[in-house]
Design a protein around this motif. Structure first.
Motif, PDB file in Angstrom:
ATOM      1  N   LEU A 164     -32.447  79.711  27.174  1.00 31.56           N
ATOM      2  CA  LEU A 164     -32.791  78.934  28.367  1.00 31.56           C
ATOM      3  C   LEU A 164     -32.944  77.452  28.036  1.00 31.56           C
ATOM      4  O   LEU A 164     -32.452  76.582  28.771  1.00 31.56           O
ATOM      5  CB  LEU A 164     -34.085  79.476  28.981  1.00 31.56           C
ATOM      6  N   LEU A 165     -33.648  77.146  26.939  1.00 40.53           N
ATOM      7  CA  LEU A 165     -33.826  75.739  26.572  1.00 40.53           C
ATOM      8  C   LEU A 165     -32.489  75.072  26.244  1.00 40.53           C
ATOM      9  O   LEU A 165     -32.258  73.893  26.577  1.00 40.53           O
ATOM     10  CB  LEU A 165     -34.775  75.636  25.376  1.00 40.53           C
ATOM     11  N   TRP A 166     -31.624  75.829  25.594  1.00 45.66           N
ATOM     12  CA  TRP A 166     -30.301  75.283  25.281  1.00 45.66           C
ATOM     13  C   TRP A 166     -29.498  75.017  26.546  1.00 45.66           C
ATOM     14  O   TRP A 166     -28.828  73.992  26.679  1.00 45.66           O
ATOM     15  CB  TRP A 166     -29.566  76.267  24.383  1.00 45.66           C
ATOM     16  N   GLY A 167     -29.609  75.951  27.513  1.00 52.70           N
ATOM     17  CA  GLY A 167     -28.843  75.782  28.745  1.00 52.70           C
ATOM     18  C   GLY A 167     -29.438  74.758  29.691  1.00 52.70           C
ATOM     19  O   GLY A 167     -28.716  74.139  30.492  1.00 52.70           O
ATOM     20  N   LEU A 168     -30.770  74.569  29.649  1.00 52.61           N
ATOM     21  CA  LEU A 168     -31.433  73.642  30.575  1.00 52.61           C
ATOM     22  C   LEU A 168     -31.829  72.330  29.904  1.00 52.61           C
ATOM     23  O   LEU A 168     -32.617  71.551  30.466  1.00 52.61           O
ATOM     24  CB  LEU A 168     -32.676  74.305  31.156  1.00 52.61           C
ATOM     25  N   ALA A 169     -31.313  72.087  28.731  1.00 52.09           N
ATOM     26  CA  ALA A 169     -31.698  70.873  28.000  1.00 52.09           C
ATOM     27  C   ALA A 169     -31.384  69.612  28.792  1.00 52.09           C
ATOM     28  O   ALA A 169     -32.209  68.678  28.877  1.00 52.09           O
ATOM     29  CB  ALA A 169     -30.985  70.839  26.647  1.00 52.09           C
ATOM     30  N   ASP A 170     -30.217  69.564  29.422  1.00 52.19           N
ATOM     31  CA  ASP A 170     -29.835  68.361  30.190  1.00 52.19           C
ATOM     32  C   ASP A 170     -30.757  68.177  31.383  1.00 52.19           C
ATOM     33  O   ASP A 170     -31.145  67.044  31.717  1.00 52.19           O
ATOM     34  CB  ASP A 170     -28.392  68.474  30.662  1.00 52.19           C
ATOM     35  N   LEU A 173     -34.019  66.644  30.299  1.00 52.94           N
ATOM     36  CA  LEU A 173     -33.871  65.223  29.987  1.00 52.94           C
ATOM     37  C   LEU A 173     -33.787  64.373  31.250  1.00 52.94           C
ATOM     38  O   LEU A 173     -34.245  63.220  31.271  1.00 52.94           O
ATOM     39  CB  LEU A 173     -32.621  65.011  29.124  1.00 52.94           C
ATOM     40  N   LEU A 174     -33.220  64.924  32.314  1.00 48.24           N
ATOM     41  CA  LEU A 174     -33.074  64.190  33.569  1.00 48.24           C
ATOM     42  C   LEU A 174     -34.393  64.058  34.331  1.00 48.24           C
ATOM     43  O   LEU A 174     -34.488  63.249  35.256  1.00 48.24           O
ATOM     44  CB  LEU A 174     -32.040  64.864  34.476  1.00 48.24           C
ATOM     45  N   GLU A 178     -36.236  61.015  37.354  1.00 49.04           N
ATOM     46  CA  GLU A 178     -36.487  61.385  38.738  1.00 49.04           C
ATOM     47  C   GLU A 178     -37.831  60.833  39.196  1.00 49.04           C
ATOM     48  O   GLU A 178     -38.715  60.572  38.386  1.00 49.04           O
ATOM     49  CB  GLU A 178     -36.496  62.913  38.887  1.00 49.04           C
ATOM     50  N   PRO A 179     -37.980  60.633  40.518  1.00 52.65           N
ATOM     51  CA  PRO A 179     -39.296  60.237  41.047  1.00 52.65           C
ATOM     52  C   PRO A 179     -40.356  61.280  40.675  1.00 52.65           C
ATOM     53  O   PRO A 179     -40.042  62.447  40.420  1.00 52.65           O
ATOM     54  CB  PRO A 179     -39.071  60.180  42.564  1.00 52.65           C
ATOM     55  N   VAL A 180     -41.628  60.807  40.662  1.00 54.53           N
ATOM     56  CA  VAL A 180     -42.706  61.677  40.164  1.00 54.53           C
ATOM     57  C   VAL A 180     -42.788  62.978  40.934  1.00 54.53           C
ATOM     58  O   VAL A 180     -42.780  64.086  40.357  1.00 54.53           O
ATOM     59  CB  VAL A 180     -44.057  60.933  40.227  1.00 54.53           C
ATOM     60  N   ASN A 181     -42.868  62.880  42.280  1.00 56.31           N
ATOM     61  CA  ASN A 181     -43.008  64.102  43.094  1.00 56.31           C
ATOM     62  C   ASN A 181     -41.812  65.025  42.918  1.00 56.31           C
ATOM     63  O   ASN A 181     -41.943  66.248  42.749  1.00 56.31           O
ATOM     64  CB  ASN A 181     -43.188  63.742  44.560  1.00 56.31           C
ATOM     65  N   GLY A 187     -39.326  70.295  37.797  1.00 52.21           N
ATOM     66  CA  GLY A 187     -39.812  70.894  36.557  1.00 52.21           C
ATOM     67  C   GLY A 187     -40.554  72.200  36.809  1.00 52.21           C
ATOM     68  O   GLY A 187     -40.430  73.157  36.030  1.00 52.21           O
ATOM     69  N   GLY A 188     -41.336  72.242  37.894  1.00 53.84           N
ATOM     70  CA  GLY A 188     -42.050  73.475  38.221  1.00 53.84           C
ATOM     71  C   GLY A 188     -41.100  74.623  38.507  1.00 53.84           C
ATOM     72  O   GLY A 188     -41.338  75.767  38.069  1.00 53.84           O
ATOM     73  N   LYS A 189     -40.006  74.341  39.231  1.00 59.37           N
ATOM     74  CA  LYS A 189     -39.031  75.395  39.519  1.00 59.37           C
ATOM     75  C   LYS A 189     -38.363  75.913  38.252  1.00 59.37           C
ATOM     76  O   LYS A 189     -38.168  77.126  38.083  1.00 59.37           O
ATOM     77  CB  LYS A 189     -37.978  74.871  40.491  1.00 59.37           C
ATOM     78  N   MET A 190     -38.013  75.008  37.342  1.00 52.61           N
ATOM     79  CA  MET A 190     -37.400  75.456  36.092  1.00 52.61           C
ATOM     80  C   MET A 190     -38.371  76.308  35.279  1.00 52.61           C
ATOM     81  O   MET A 190     -37.978  77.329  34.690  1.00 52.61           O
ATOM     82  CB  MET A 190     -36.935  74.241  35.284  1.00 52.61           C
TER      83      MET A 190
END
Length: 386
Positions: A164-170, A173-174, A178-181, A187-190
């Protein structure tokens, strides 16, 4: 294999009674892995359902908690009141999630083993304080299985986490751009998807652990053949006692049967091994009824009672055996034997009339035709006689 004091091996599967007794003592096959996995999966799904609402409300509560007026900061009672309000507000928001989690804790045991409430498991067992028993559990088969399960869980979670970390690494990083909210929501969804993936992969461990726990539970409850015999004695009764009870019941039935012999119209005899008492009273019986029967000693006792009460005896071996084998006590005679019995009764009535009026002697009937099926029945049962 485990052995009992008798030296017999536990090779027999537990009976239904053994399983029921074990259940009463709280001994049920349970899988901690199944319970934990179901709780994690339900918690992850509940986060998907109420996570947005919960996160938004907690964000608002945090914002309002950080926006405190200057005067409130220097008032002890106001700060305490604000703290209490935030605590109760937070509990109100997380209450649905906590409720779902508590309910999920009961799903695993209900799925495997069902509901069972007993106080036997709560009783203190001082034998578990034995150091030798503790060492045996630490280095026994169960401890090895638990170690293998732990290694399997760590390996699976590590493997899934790496993928998962390998697939979601990008995507991670993004988040910084992104805006804070939006970044918090993204990030919560991931994290939720990763949590659900970790929880789901544990189903593999639970899928292996459930059959193993069932097998282990039944293995612990295995019985020796002597155990099964003892259980059979307890449930169905001791064979010797049951034999004595049957003998007493037989004796009482025979006594009642002999008490009915004086009501007989005639006693058919073999002449020595069989006796069958027939009763036919006009207006009371629709057809002749067998009220007593017996062989050997019982046949002799029937004849004794009959002679003491002046009941006539009639020797008809084939008819007597046919009635003995085809009719139970209290039952009417079979239709096929009605003619033969009627001839015997008619002869007895004529004898009684002849004796009362001193008429000429009555000739005894010798043409008692017995149907073939009753003769075959006689021959079949004769194989088991003397």
């Amino acid at each position: 294999m485990a052995e009992q004091d008798s030296g017999q091996e536990r090779t027999e599967q537990p009976t239904a009674k053994k399983l029921a007794d074990a259940r009463k003592k709280g001994q049920i096959a349970r899988s901690k892995e199944l319970n934990t996995t179901l709780m994690l999966i339900i918690a992850a799904l509940s986060f998907f359902m109420v996570g947005g609402y919960l996160g938004n409300e907690l964000r608002i509560m945090m914002q309002s908690g950080l926006q405190i007026e200057r005067g409130t900061l220097f008032t002890t009672s106001s700060m305490l009141e604000a703290f209490e309000n935030n605590v109760f507000q937070g509990l109100k928001y997380i209450a649905p999630f906590l409720l779902i989690t508590v309910v999920s804790a009961f799903i695993g045991p209900l799925v495997m083993g069902g509901w069972n409430f007993t106080l036997s498991s709560a009783k203190p067992k001082f034998n578990k304080l034995n150091p030798a028993s503790g060492l045996k559990r630490m280095f026994g088969q169960q401890a090895l299985v638990e170690l293998l399960k732990s290694l399997a869980k760590v390996g699976l979670i590590g493997l899934v986490g790496t993928i998962l970390l390998w697939g979601l690494a990008d995507n991670f990083l993004l988040l910084s751009s992104e805006p804070v909210n939006q970044g918090i929501i993204h990030g919560g969804k991931m994290m939720l998807w990763e949590f659900l993936a970790f929880s789901t992969i544990l189903l593999l461990v639970a899928g292996i652990d459930v059959p193993y726990q069932i097998w282990t539970h039944k293995k612990k409850l295995r019985m020796t053949r002597q155990d099964i015999k003892e259980e059979f004695k307890q449930t169905d009764g001791n064979p010797e006692v049951k034999g004595k009870v049957r003998a007493l019941q037989r004796e009482m039935a025979q006594k009642r049967m002999l008490e009915d012999v004086p009501e007989a119209s005639v006693i058919l005899i073999n002449p020595t091994h069989f006796s069958v008492a027939i009763r036919y009273k006009d207006g009371q019986d629709h057809s002749p009824v067998v009220i007593a029967k017996g062989t050997d000693q019982m046949a002799f006792r029937i004849r004794e009672v009959a002679e003491a009460n002046s009941i006539p005896l009639f020797s008809a071996p084939p008819l007597t055996r046919a009635l003995y084998y085809s009719t139970e006590i209290g039952q009417p005679i079979p239709t096929g034997l009605f003619v033969a019995v009627a001839k015997v009764l008619a002869y007895i009535y004529r004898i009684n009339e002849q004796m009362a009026s001193r008429q000429a002697p009555v000739q005894q009937p010798d043409d008692l035709d017995i149907p073939t099926e009753f003769l075959d029945l006689n021959r079949k049962n004769n194989k088991f006689e003397r």
